[in-house]
Design an enzyme around this catalytic site. Structure first.
Site, PDB file in Angstrom:
ATOM      1  CG  ASN A   7     -66.021  10.992 -32.599  1.00  0.00           C
ATOM      2  OD1 ASN A   7     -66.175  11.818 -33.249  1.00  0.00           O
ATOM      3  ND2 ASN A   7     -65.767  10.947 -31.308  1.00  0.00           N
ATOM      4  CG  ASP A   9     -66.955  14.280 -31.894  1.00  0.00           C
ATOM      5  OD1 ASP A   9     -68.193  14.073 -32.032  1.00  0.00           O
ATOM      6  OD2 ASP A   9     -66.264  14.100 -30.896  1.00  0.00           O
ATOM      7  CG  HIS A  10     -62.593  16.008 -35.396  1.00  0.00           C
ATOM      8  ND1 HIS A  10     -62.422  17.191 -34.830  1.00  0.00           N
ATOM      9  CD2 HIS A  10     -62.037  15.112 -35.030  1.00  0.00           C
ATOM     10  CE1 HIS A  10     -61.807  16.716 -33.660  1.00  0.00           C
ATOM     11  NE2 HIS A  10     -61.560  15.463 -33.735  1.00  0.00           N
ATOM     12  NE  ARG A  18     -64.124  30.754 -42.899  1.00  0.00           N
ATOM     13  CZ  ARG A  18     -64.072  31.026 -44.230  1.00  0.00           C
ATOM     14  NH1 ARG A  18     -65.021  31.199 -44.955  1.00  0.00           N
ATOM     15  NH2 ARG A  18     -62.990  31.306 -44.645  1.00  0.00           N
ATOM     16  CG  HIS A  43     -67.132  14.335 -26.471  1.00  0.00           C
ATOM     17  ND1 HIS A  43     -65.935  14.301 -26.251  1.00  0.00           N
ATOM     18  CD2 HIS A  43     -68.116  14.787 -25.553  1.00  0.00           C
ATOM     19  CE1 HIS A  43     -65.828  14.722 -25.120  1.00  0.00           C
ATOM     20  NE2 HIS A  43     -67.088  15.208 -24.584  1.00  0.00           N
ATOM     21  NE  ARG A  45     -64.502  19.211 -25.583  1.00  0.00           N
ATOM     22  CZ  ARG A  45     -63.540  18.253 -25.169  1.00  0.00           C
ATOM     23  NH1 ARG A  45     -63.127  17.115 -26.118  1.00  0.00           N
ATOM     24  NH2 ARG A  45     -62.796  18.565 -24.368  1.00  0.00           N
ATOM     25  NE  ARG A  49     -63.163  21.742 -27.537  1.00  0.00           N
ATOM     26  CZ  ARG A  49     -62.208  21.363 -27.042  1.00  0.00           C
ATOM     27  NH1 ARG A  49     -61.319  20.594 -27.601  1.00  0.00           N
ATOM     28  NH2 ARG A  49     -62.009  21.534 -25.746  1.00  0.00           N
ATOM     29  CG  HIS A  50     -66.549  19.143 -31.852  1.00  0.00           C
ATOM     30  ND1 HIS A  50     -67.389  18.290 -31.004  1.00  0.00           N
ATOM     31  CD2 HIS A  50     -65.265  18.544 -31.332  1.00  0.00           C
ATOM     32  CE1 HIS A  50     -66.731  17.489 -30.183  1.00  0.00           C
ATOM     33  NE2 HIS A  50     -65.370  17.709 -30.432  1.00  0.00           N
ATOM     34  CD  GLU A  70     -66.181  10.245 -27.128  1.00  0.00           C
ATOM     35  OE1 GLU A  70     -65.813  11.209 -26.977  1.00  0.00           O
ATOM     36  OE2 GLU A  70     -65.858   9.144 -28.008  1.00  0.00           O
ATOM     37  CB  THR A 100     -58.705  15.034 -28.626  1.00  0.00           C
ATOM     38  OG1 THR A 100     -59.598  13.841 -28.608  1.00  0.00           O
ATOM     39  CG2 THR A 100     -57.343  14.556 -28.305  1.00  0.00           C
ATOM     40  CB  THR A 101     -60.914  12.532 -24.543  1.00  0.00           C
ATOM     41  OG1 THR A 101     -62.227  12.875 -25.234  1.00  0.00           O
ATOM     42  CG2 THR A 101     -61.262  12.143 -23.226  1.00  0.00           C
ATOM     43  CD  GLU A 151     -63.773   4.131 -26.522  1.00  0.00           C
ATOM     44  OE1 GLU A 151     -65.162   4.468 -26.322  1.00  0.00           O
ATOM     45  OE2 GLU A 151     -63.211   4.755 -27.259  1.00  0.00           O
ATOM     46  CG  HIS A 191     -57.988   8.923 -27.808  1.00  0.00           C
ATOM     47  ND1 HIS A 191     -57.080   9.550 -28.456  1.00  0.00           N
ATOM     48  CD2 HIS A 191     -59.003   9.750 -27.598  1.00  0.00           C
ATOM     49  CE1 HIS A 191     -57.296  10.671 -28.092  1.00  0.00           C
ATOM     50  NE2 HIS A 191     -58.482  10.788 -27.821  1.00  0.00           N
ATOM     51  N   GLY A 192     -56.986   7.543 -31.058  1.00  0.00           N
ATOM     52  CA  GLY A 192     -55.725   7.739 -31.867  1.00  0.00           C
ATOM     53  C   GLY A 192     -55.461   6.577 -32.784  1.00  0.00           C
ATOM     54  N   GLY A 213     -62.235   8.301 -35.076  1.00  0.00           N
ATOM     55  CA  GLY A 213     -62.758   9.678 -35.574  1.00  0.00           C
ATOM     56  C   GLY A 213     -61.834  10.213 -36.421  1.00  0.00           C
ATOM     57  CG  HIS A 214     -58.043  13.265 -36.360  1.00  0.00           C
ATOM     58  ND1 HIS A 214     -56.808  13.241 -37.116  1.00  0.00           N
ATOM     59  CD2 HIS A 214     -58.246  14.616 -36.342  1.00  0.00           C
ATOM     60  CE1 HIS A 214     -56.555  14.286 -37.594  1.00  0.00           C
ATOM     61  NE2 HIS A 214     -57.321  15.319 -37.143  1.00  0.00           N
TER      62      HIS A 214
HETATM   63  N1  PXP Z   1     -63.050   7.146 -27.882  1.00  0.00           N
HETATM   64  C1  PXP Z   1     -63.332   8.222 -27.061  1.00  0.00           C
HETATM   65  C2  PXP Z   1     -63.927   7.921 -25.840  1.00  0.00           C
HETATM   66  C3  PXP Z   1     -62.669   9.436 -27.673  1.00  0.00           C
HETATM   67  O1  PXP Z   1     -63.027  10.474 -26.681  1.00  0.00           O
HETATM   68  C4  PXP Z   1     -62.446   9.790 -28.815  1.00  0.00           C
HETATM   69  C5  PXP Z   1     -62.086  11.032 -29.512  1.00  0.00           C
HETATM   70  O2  PXP Z   1     -63.100  11.810 -29.479  1.00  0.00           O
HETATM   71  C6  PXP Z   1     -62.349   8.548 -29.573  1.00  0.00           C
HETATM   72  C7  PXP Z   1     -62.591   7.448 -29.347  1.00  0.00           C
HETATM   73  C8  PXP Z   1     -61.796   8.889 -31.070  1.00  0.00           C
HETATM   74  O3  PXP Z   1     -60.410   9.195 -31.173  1.00  0.00           O
HETATM   75  P1  PXP Z   1     -59.775   9.672 -32.531  1.00  0.00           P
HETATM   76  O4  PXP Z   1     -60.682  10.804 -33.009  1.00  0.00           O
HETATM   77  O5  PXP Z   1     -58.482   9.711 -31.891  1.00  0.00           O
HETATM   78  O6  PXP Z   1     -60.081   8.403 -33.350  1.00  0.00           O
END
Ligand code: PXP
Length: 244
Positions: A7, A9-10, A18, A43, A45, A49-50, A70, A100-101, A151, A191-192, A213-214
């Site tokens: 992911n 997004d970040h 900026r 994602h 959104r 935002r991103h 997403e 985040t979600t 998921e 996630h996480g 992602g993060h």
């Molecule tokens: N899966 C879903 C459905 C999410 O919404 C996210 C966060 O955007 C992720 C996975 C990835 O999560 P993380 O950024 O914490 O790895």
């Protein structure tokens, strides 16, 4: 072999800090694929935002691995997804104020809307995954609305403060995977997840795709995204061997 969805997004979060042109998520996606990403996820959104509409268009033109969009079930976003034609969409809950979600989609209470959305995508040949908590009623409802994938939300696993809690959450996730597979659903998780906690999860769960992602983007700041993805792929591979 478990597929890795990255992911990005970040990458866009840094650019939007900026409102400039860099770093470009499309460049990041190409490098992530070189590092071994099997899936690129963004994602779009509602508050933009991103990730921006332009990013989604560019990614569709430049990424030839699976593109996973997403999204919420907001009609405007569904229309964009239908035009973009990603290989997969993952429906998630979306609140404006959240960082985040947070929490999984409540499929049970929104069955009609979700069922209609799933049908639109499936008729267009787009795979649908629902991001849910590992609850029996949400898994059964995901089958009822005809999604192909779920998921499972691993946020509680990631946030567990001690091993006893973590083990309990793993048992719950394992029960969720089993229940879903018995219904014929394919199971992803995410996630996480981090370089520190992904190993135990890979050893414990039989899933198709991990979505991360993060943590990958954070490591990419120091080592570059190609290397960050390749290190995560290697970890998943190493721990998959222990699970086989
Ligand atoms: N899966 C879903 C459905 C999410 O919404 C996210 C966060 O955007 C992720 C996975 C990835 O999560 P993380 O950024 O914490 O790895």
């Amino acid at each position: 072999m478990i597929q890795l969805g990255v992911n990005i997004d970040h990458i866009a979060t840094i650019r939007q800090a900026r409102r400039t042109f860099e770093p470009d998520p499309a460049t990041a996606a190409s490098l992530a694929v070189l590092g071994g990403a099997d899936i690129i996820t963004v994602h779009l959104r509602e508050d933009r935002r991103h990730i921006q509409d332009r990013d989604v268009r560019l990614l569709r033109e430049t990424i030839f691995t699976k593109l996973n969009l997403e999204m919420s079930t907001a009609p405007e976003i569904v229309d964009i997804a239908m035009k973009t034609k990603p290989e997969q969409v993952t429906l998630v809950p979306e609140k404006r104020q959240e960082i985040t979600t947070e929490g999984g989609l409540d499929v049970v209470s929104q069955k009609k809307t979700i069922m209609d959305t799933v049908k639109r995508f499936k008729d267009a040949g787009i795979l649908v995954s629902l991001f849910i908590d590992p609850e029996e009623n949400q898994i059964a409802a995901s089958k009822d609305v005809s999604a192909q994938y779920i998921e499972l939300h691993t946020g509680n696993y990631a946030n567990a403060k001690d091993m006893a809690t973590r083990n309990k959450i793993i048992e719950k996730l394992q029960a969720g995977v089993k229940a879903a597979q018995e219904l014929g659903l394919q199971v992803n998780a995410g996630h996480g997840l981090t370089y520190q906690n992904v190993g135990l999860l890979v050893e414990s769960l039989d899933v198709e795709e991990l979505h991360i992602g993060h943590s990958i983007v954070s490591r990419a700041v120091f080592v570059g995204i190609q290397q960050a993805v390749s290190e995560m792929k290697e970890l998943i591979f190493k721990h998959s061997l222990k699970n086989s």
